[in-house]
Scaffold this motif. Structure first.
Motif, mmCIF file in Angstrom:
data_model
loop_
_atom_site.group_PDB
_atom_site.id
_atom_site.type_symbol
_atom_site.label_atom_id
_atom_site.label_comp_id
_atom_site.label_asym_id
_atom_site.label_seq_id
_atom_site.Cartn_x
_atom_site.Cartn_y
_atom_site.Cartn_z
ATOM 1 N N TYR A 144 6.903 -63.069 -3.533
ATOM 2 C CA TYR A 144 5.627 -62.516 -3.996
ATOM 3 C C TYR A 144 5.035 -63.292 -5.160
ATOM 4 N N ALA A 145 5.862 -63.991 -5.877
ATOM 5 C CA ALA A 145 5.326 -64.784 -6.966
ATOM 6 C C ALA A 145 4.565 -65.963 -6.371
ATOM 7 N N TYR A 149 11.385 -55.120 -14.438
ATOM 8 C CA TYR A 149 10.472 -54.046 -14.053
ATOM 9 C C TYR A 149 10.858 -52.749 -14.753
ATOM 10 N N VAL A 161 2.761 -57.555 -19.241
ATOM 11 C CA VAL A 161 3.230 -58.809 -18.644
ATOM 12 C C VAL A 161 2.564 -60.006 -19.309
ATOM 13 N N LEU A 186 1.247 -55.167 -10.046
ATOM 14 C CA LEU A 186 1.085 -56.617 -10.094
ATOM 15 C C LEU A 186 0.552 -57.122 -8.764
ATOM 16 N N ARG A 187 1.076 -56.591 -7.697
ATOM 17 C CA ARG A 187 0.622 -57.046 -6.386
ATOM 18 C C ARG A 187 -0.841 -56.674 -6.167
ATOM 19 N N HIS A 189 -2.994 -58.776 -8.220
ATOM 20 C CA HIS A 189 -2.529 -60.163 -8.211
ATOM 21 C C HIS A 189 -3.510 -61.095 -8.893
ATOM 22 N N GLY A 235 5.796 -53.428 -10.278
ATOM 23 C CA GLY A 235 5.559 -54.556 -9.388
ATOM 24 C C GLY A 235 4.388 -54.276 -8.471
ATOM 25 N N ILE A 253 -1.437 -63.142 -15.259
ATOM 26 C CA ILE A 253 -0.234 -62.356 -15.014
ATOM 27 C C ILE A 253 0.904 -63.227 -14.499
ATOM 28 N N PRO A 312 -2.420 -64.329 -10.993
ATOM 29 C CA PRO A 312 -1.414 -65.193 -11.607
ATOM 30 C C PRO A 312 -1.934 -65.953 -12.814
ATOM 31 N N CYS A 372 3.727 -63.534 -13.037
ATOM 32 C CA CYS A 372 4.675 -62.711 -12.279
ATOM 33 C C CYS A 372 6.067 -63.307 -12.321
#
Length: 121
Positions: free
Chosen positions: A68-69, A23, A12, A43-44, A47, A40, A52, A49, A54
């Motif tokens: 979620y972003a 994805y 990512v 990513l969560r 987390h 995903g 990453i 940002p 997102c």
DNA sequence: AGAATGACGTATG
DNA sequence: GCATACGCCATTC
């Protein structure tokens, strides 16, 4: 930290500006075409940002996970638009034009990619 | 330590 | 064509 997550994050992070990745595609890149869900998930769980983006990771349909972003749907759209991503709708990206295709550079394949066949294969 | 869950995608009914 | 089921594997409770 499982390699799975790190690999996802690494991929990512490598998404160039103005491009987006799905994805499923990322899952395929890591050798687990059926594990799109966990892309995903990683990513969560991780987390972050900062490293990453997102918002550059979207569904195959081109829709973003606005819930979620970071920031919010407006911020996501703003970020993507600012990066040069074309929007078909308020929530849909022009995948055909902005889908990250690192392999495309090597294959020099036309935009007529038969993803369904690729997926099924 | 074990069970539940979860940002998707494809296959099947 | 729409609705439902399953698979995949890691993270979390």
């Amino acid at each position: 930290m499982a390699e799975f997550s790190e690999r996802v994050l690494d991929i990512v992070k490598q998404i160039p500006r103005g491009k987006v990745a799905s994805y499923g595609q990322i899952a395929r890149m890591m050798g687990s075409p059926r594990s799109a869900r966990y892309v995903g998930y990683a990513l969560r769980g991780n987390h972050d940002p900062i490293v990453i983006p997102c918002h550059r990771v979207v569904f195959k349909d081109g829709r973003i996970c606005e819930g979620y972003a970071f920031g919010g749907p407006e911020v996501q759209r703003a970020l993507l638009e600012d990066e040069g991503v074309a929007f078909l709708d308020d929530m849909h990206i022009d995948m055909d034009a902005c889908l990250w295709q690192p392999e495309a550079d090597r294959l020099s394949r036309p935009p007529d990619i038969d993803w369904e066949k690729e997926m099924g294969l």
